[in-house]
Design a protein around this motif. Sequence first.
Motif, PDB file in Angstrom:
ATOM      1  N   HIS A   4       1.460  -9.444   4.481  1.00 49.97           N
ATOM      2  CA  HIS A   4       0.288  -8.578   4.327  1.00 49.97           C
ATOM      3  C   HIS A   4      -0.150  -8.664   2.858  1.00 49.97           C
ATOM      4  CE1 HIS A   4      -1.856  -5.006   6.391  1.00 49.97           C
ATOM      5  NE2 HIS A   4      -2.510  -5.231   5.257  1.00 49.97           N
TER       6      HIS A   4
ATOM      7  N   GLN B   4       0.796  -1.218   0.000  1.00 53.34           N
ATOM      8  CA  GLN B   4       0.000   0.000   0.000  1.00 53.34           C
ATOM      9  C   GLN B   4       0.834   1.276   0.000  1.00 53.34           C
ATOM     10  OE1 GLN B   4      -2.582  -1.896   3.286  1.00 53.34           O
ATOM     11  NE2 GLN B   4      -3.992  -0.533   2.243  1.00 53.34           N
TER      12      GLN B   4
ATOM     13  N   GLU C 157      -4.756 -10.470   8.746  1.00 54.91           N
ATOM     14  CA  GLU C 157      -6.147 -10.702   8.360  1.00 54.91           C
ATOM     15  C   GLU C 157      -6.355 -11.820   7.341  1.00 54.91           C
ATOM     16  OE1 GLU C 157      -8.043  -7.085   7.162  1.00 54.91           O
ATOM     17  OE2 GLU C 157      -7.928  -6.248   9.179  1.00 54.91           O
TER      18      GLU C 157
ATOM     19  N   GLU D 251      -5.447   1.789  -1.400  1.00 50.50           N
ATOM     20  CA  GLU D 251      -6.423   1.003  -0.646  1.00 50.50           C
ATOM     21  C   GLU D 251      -6.925  -0.167  -1.519  1.00 50.50           C
ATOM     22  OE1 GLU D 251      -7.312   0.637   2.439  1.00 50.50           O
ATOM     23  OE2 GLU D 251      -9.041  -0.623   2.010  1.00 50.50           O
ATOM     24  N   TRP D 252      -6.006  -1.045  -1.892  1.00 50.43           N
ATOM     25  CA  TRP D 252      -6.328  -2.284  -2.603  1.00 50.43           C
ATOM     26  C   TRP D 252      -7.257  -2.020  -3.794  1.00 50.43           C
ATOM     27  CZ3 TRP D 252      -2.711  -5.325  -0.756  1.00 50.43           C
ATOM     28  CH2 TRP D 252      -2.314  -5.194   0.572  1.00 50.43           C
TER      29      TRP D 252
HETATM   30  C1  BGC Z   1      -6.135  -4.134   6.092  1.00 46.63           C
HETATM   31  C2  BGC Z   1      -5.529  -2.900   5.481  1.00 46.63           C
HETATM   32  C3  BGC Z   1      -6.617  -2.066   4.834  1.00 46.63           C
HETATM   33  C4  BGC Z   1      -7.571  -1.634   5.915  1.00 46.63           C
HETATM   34  C5  BGC Z   1      -8.711  -0.753   5.414  1.00 46.63           C
HETATM   35  C6  BGC Z   1      -7.443  -3.894   6.794  1.00 46.63           C
HETATM   36  O1  BGC Z   1      -8.323  -4.853   6.359  1.00 46.63           O
HETATM   37  O2  BGC Z   1      -5.214  -4.792   6.901  1.00 46.63           O
HETATM   38  O3  BGC Z   1      -4.555  -3.302   4.566  1.00 46.63           O
HETATM   39  O4  BGC Z   1      -6.127  -0.974   4.141  1.00 46.63           O
HETATM   40  O5  BGC Z   1      -8.141  -2.748   6.529  1.00 46.63           O
HETATM   41  O6  BGC Z   1      -9.483  -1.405   4.467  1.00 46.63           O
END
Ligand code: BGC
Length: 453
Positions: free
Chosen positions: A130, A29, A175, A416-417
């Motif tokens: 991650h 990220q 996660e 943000e992915w």
């Molecule tokens: C993740 C982060 C993500 C954040 C907000 C978490 O699920 O670890 O990488 O940016 O939430 O969505």
Amino acid sequence: MEYNTNTNPFNKALFGDDFVWGVSTAAVQIEGAHDADGKGESIWDVFVRRKGKIKGNVHNCVACDFYNRYEEDINLIKQLNIPNFRFSISWSRIIPDGTETINQAGIDYYNRIIDHCLAIGVEPWITLYHWDLPHVLELKGGWTNREVVNWFTNFVKVCANAFGDRVKHWMVMNEPSVFTGAGYFFGLHAPGKTGLSNFLPAVHHVTLSIAAGGKVLRELLPQAEIGTTFSCSYIEPYSQKPRDVAAAKRVDALLNRLFVEPVLGLGYPFDDLPVSKGLKKYMLPGDEDKLAFDFDFIGLQNYTREIVKYSFFTPYIGASLVKAEKRHVPLTAMGWEVWPESIYHLLHKYNKYPEIRKIYLTESGAAFPDVYQDDVVHDPLRVAYLQEYLQQVLKAKNEGCEVSGYFIWTLTDNFEWAEGYHPRFGIIYVDFETQQRVIKSSGKWYADFLSGI
Ligand code: BGC
């Protein structure tokens, strides 16, 4: 609603002197430098090139350019009085082919980060995984291939040997439910696979790898504090009708128990999540025992709650989430409900597991549509979110719940992915055109809070 960003409604001292305060980030990220200095491709490098997968068709080749600006950003952490910095290691940066060849330039880069942190008095906390598997390993099936447990433990060994002399706090994974669900069931995240035949083996191999990674770290770094992190959401049934209550129980088992309980030695929640019985197909004799590891701590990450309804049409789980936007509740830029009580209930929930020794809240934060205007970024909604969230943490702590630390997600606005750059989670604003950083009101608030003002 009026928010006061100048004074804190309560004090850091109320959490006790030992309480750990920090900020969290992740390599994909922020780093950018996707092919610099011998880095191999990760599944995210490949995924961002697929049309329509990332909102706005943006990529993370540069992101926050943390690879080149780590010193400036770590100095900002120090400037904000934040004592602990959580970041992740890009596997393909240090082992480009996934298993064999070590890329010394990648190791050197993380050494520079660690050394700079220590030089200025910021404690480094490493997350090993991650979500960025080396692409070469995905070509061999990635998390669906049981061999991944060996690939992963090798990666853990390399990191422990390279950084373990200076890094005292480790998290094996971030996660697992999110990256297996979004990446191997819904196809929304890398590697974009779908369906139960991908999801179930991925779940099992990830869970095996969490425990295996923990064991490697304990063996090589007996003095280190070793944990792993889980996302969690407080789940409530839409109504008290038995069908909704039962649906909520299944979703709770999926989101809050599926990965945690096997790690704690309790096995998968087969009875409360019938679809998880499909995991048995991928389990070998002795696997139940291999899933467990006595972690020093569990990292919990919570952003919102979910309201769950029975749904005949949703396969495997028979439940659906009632979208926050339909419930007329306050929302973040992700469309998630602002409901800080969620963490209070979750701390009580996880406090009931005698197997959990210690809990850190390793991520907490919110995205809001921040605007850079007149040289400042005023983000009162985020300040309020953090304050209210921390009040709930304190309430649970005062009622006897174990909670030993809190890390804000995240330092700077970032990639943000699948959502691209639109949701801004940072306490520091980033102008992605110029890479200029601007500390938001929330960053100033955290700095004041941490200095005891
Ligand atoms: C993740 C982060 C993500 C954040 C907000 C978490 O699920 O670890 O990488 O940016 O939430 O969505």
